[in-house]
Design an enzyme around this catalytic site. Structure first.
Site, mmCIF file in Angstrom:
data_model
loop_
_atom_site.group_PDB
_atom_site.id
_atom_site.type_symbol
_atom_site.label_atom_id
_atom_site.label_comp_id
_atom_site.label_asym_id
_atom_site.label_seq_id
_atom_site.Cartn_x
_atom_site.Cartn_y
_atom_site.Cartn_z
ATOM 1 N N LEU A 279 -5.151 0.910 -4.209
ATOM 2 C CA LEU A 279 -4.046 0.591 -3.313
ATOM 3 C C LEU A 279 -2.798 1.405 -3.621
ATOM 4 O O LEU A 279 -2.632 1.902 -4.740
ATOM 5 C CB LEU A 279 -3.709 -0.902 -3.423
ATOM 6 C CG LEU A 279 -4.756 -1.905 -2.916
ATOM 7 C CD1 LEU A 279 -4.341 -3.316 -3.313
ATOM 8 C CD2 LEU A 279 -4.914 -1.797 -1.404
ATOM 9 N N ASN B 204 -8.392 13.733 6.392
ATOM 10 C CA ASN B 204 -7.579 13.975 5.199
ATOM 11 C C ASN B 204 -8.453 14.035 3.949
ATOM 12 O O ASN B 204 -8.354 14.961 3.130
ATOM 13 C CB ASN B 204 -6.535 12.867 5.067
ATOM 14 C CG ASN B 204 -5.667 13.027 3.830
ATOM 15 O OD1 ASN B 204 -4.922 13.986 3.689
ATOM 16 N ND2 ASN B 204 -5.760 12.061 2.932
ATOM 17 N N ILE C 14 -5.370 7.220 -1.976
ATOM 18 C CA ILE C 14 -5.774 5.848 -1.674
ATOM 19 C C ILE C 14 -7.229 5.826 -1.236
ATOM 20 O O ILE C 14 -8.010 5.014 -1.697
ATOM 21 C CB ILE C 14 -4.874 5.239 -0.572
ATOM 22 C CG1 ILE C 14 -3.441 5.062 -1.090
ATOM 23 C CG2 ILE C 14 -5.434 3.889 -0.121
ATOM 24 C CD1 ILE C 14 -2.457 4.598 -0.027
ATOM 25 N N SER C 15 -7.602 6.744 -0.340
ATOM 26 C CA SER C 15 -8.976 6.862 0.184
ATOM 27 C C SER C 15 -9.607 5.478 0.363
ATOM 28 O O SER C 15 -10.540 5.122 -0.352
ATOM 29 C CB SER C 15 -9.834 7.743 -0.714
ATOM 30 O OG SER C 15 -9.642 7.497 -2.087
ATOM 31 N N THR D 222 0.400 8.066 -11.368
ATOM 32 C CA THR D 222 0.877 7.957 -12.746
ATOM 33 C C THR D 222 -0.262 8.186 -13.729
ATOM 34 O O THR D 222 -0.110 8.904 -14.726
ATOM 35 C CB THR D 222 1.523 6.580 -12.993
ATOM 36 O OG1 THR D 222 2.552 6.367 -12.023
ATOM 37 C CG2 THR D 222 2.123 6.506 -14.386
ATOM 38 N N ASP E 60 0.089 12.330 -1.693
ATOM 39 C CA ASP E 60 1.353 12.606 -1.013
ATOM 40 C C ASP E 60 1.594 14.110 -0.909
ATOM 41 O O ASP E 60 2.056 14.614 0.120
ATOM 42 C CB ASP E 60 2.514 11.958 -1.764
ATOM 43 C CG ASP E 60 2.641 10.473 -1.452
ATOM 44 O OD1 ASP E 60 1.836 9.961 -0.647
ATOM 45 O OD2 ASP E 60 3.532 9.827 -2.016
ATOM 46 N N SER F 153 -0.858 1.125 -7.083
ATOM 47 C CA SER F 153 -1.784 0.731 -8.157
ATOM 48 C C SER F 153 -1.652 1.614 -9.398
ATOM 49 O O SER F 153 -2.171 1.272 -10.461
ATOM 50 C CB SER F 153 -3.236 0.761 -7.655
ATOM 51 O OG SER F 153 -3.590 2.069 -7.223
ATOM 52 N N GLY F 154 -0.958 2.744 -9.262
ATOM 53 C CA GLY F 154 -0.741 3.615 -10.416
ATOM 54 C C GLY F 154 -1.596 4.861 -10.430
ATOM 55 O O GLY F 154 -1.727 5.516 -11.473
#
Length: 215
Positions: free
Chosen positions: A36, A85, A108-109, A43, A65, A39-40
């Site tokens: 999601l 995408n 995210i896929s 990072t 992004d 969700s990180g």
């Protein structure tokens, strides 16, 4: 997707993949981090990038992004655009892997079929799906962009986790939980270490025998 011209043929590289992997002392692969928004993923991808670089491994992050600023800037967020995408990102990630690079994809896929398409595209043993198993409540608390609030208010339509589904991975190679057994939040570095351990265990961080020495 069919090629635009029937005369287009795939041009095989002059240098074999095994030679490139021998030079880099690693095996090209795709680490696909999915989950999601909030969700990180990005990072953890960054922490993983640093961890592998410290080990002398060549990798590159394809962030969801970032690719929408260039490669996929013509796409929206409809189901068909999301599919395209992921197809584009998957094709690029495959090229990185073919070059012997560890491609770290952070997207995210949300649809399982799209992730499975990329798995088939990349090839057996070279696609590592990392599922960020982070509850929606935690993701919303990390809502630094304010996207969940806009989605809850109906300003953003088709937002994953709110009015568009996220299809949970059935058998990801690595599942990263948000917390440890004591309920403490895990750090991105700890999560990255789990992925590194998987890659090492499956021989993706060591190259094939140096074929250049035999020439």
């Amino acid at each position: 997707m069919a090629p635009a011209c029937a005369n287009i043929r795939w041009q095989h590289g002059c240098v074999e993949r095994a030679q490139r992997q021998s030079l880099l002392k690693q095996k090209g692969c795709v680490v696909w981090i999915t989950g999601l928004s909030g969700s990180g993923k990005s990072t953890v991808a960054c922490a993983l990038d640093h961890a592998l670089a410290r080990m002398g491994k060549l990798c590159y992050v394809l962030d969801g992004d970032n690719v929408r600023h260039g490669l996929c800037k013509d796409l929206g967020f409809s189901s068909s655009d999301r599919e395209e995408n992921i197809r584009r990102v998957g094709e690029v990630a495959k090229l990185f892997a073919d070059a012997g690079v560890v491609a770290l994809v952070s997207c995210i896929s949300p649809y399982r079929r799209d992730r499975e398409f990329v798995r088939g595209l990349v090839g057996k043993g070279e696609f590592v799906e990392v599922y960020m198993n982070v509850p929606l409540s935690i993701c919303e608390k990390r809502d630094c962009k304010g996207l969940y609030k806009l989605a809850r208010a109906g300003v953003i339509k088709g937002f994953t986790g709110i009015d568009d589904p996220y299809e949970v991975s059935e058998m990801p190679e690595v599942t990263l939980e948000a917390t440890d057994e004591a309920g403490e939040l895990l750090t991105p570095e700890c999560m990255a270490d789990s992925v590194v351990a998987f890659l090492a265990q499956h021989g993706l961080l060591s190259g094939p025998a140096d074929c250049l020495q035999t020439r």
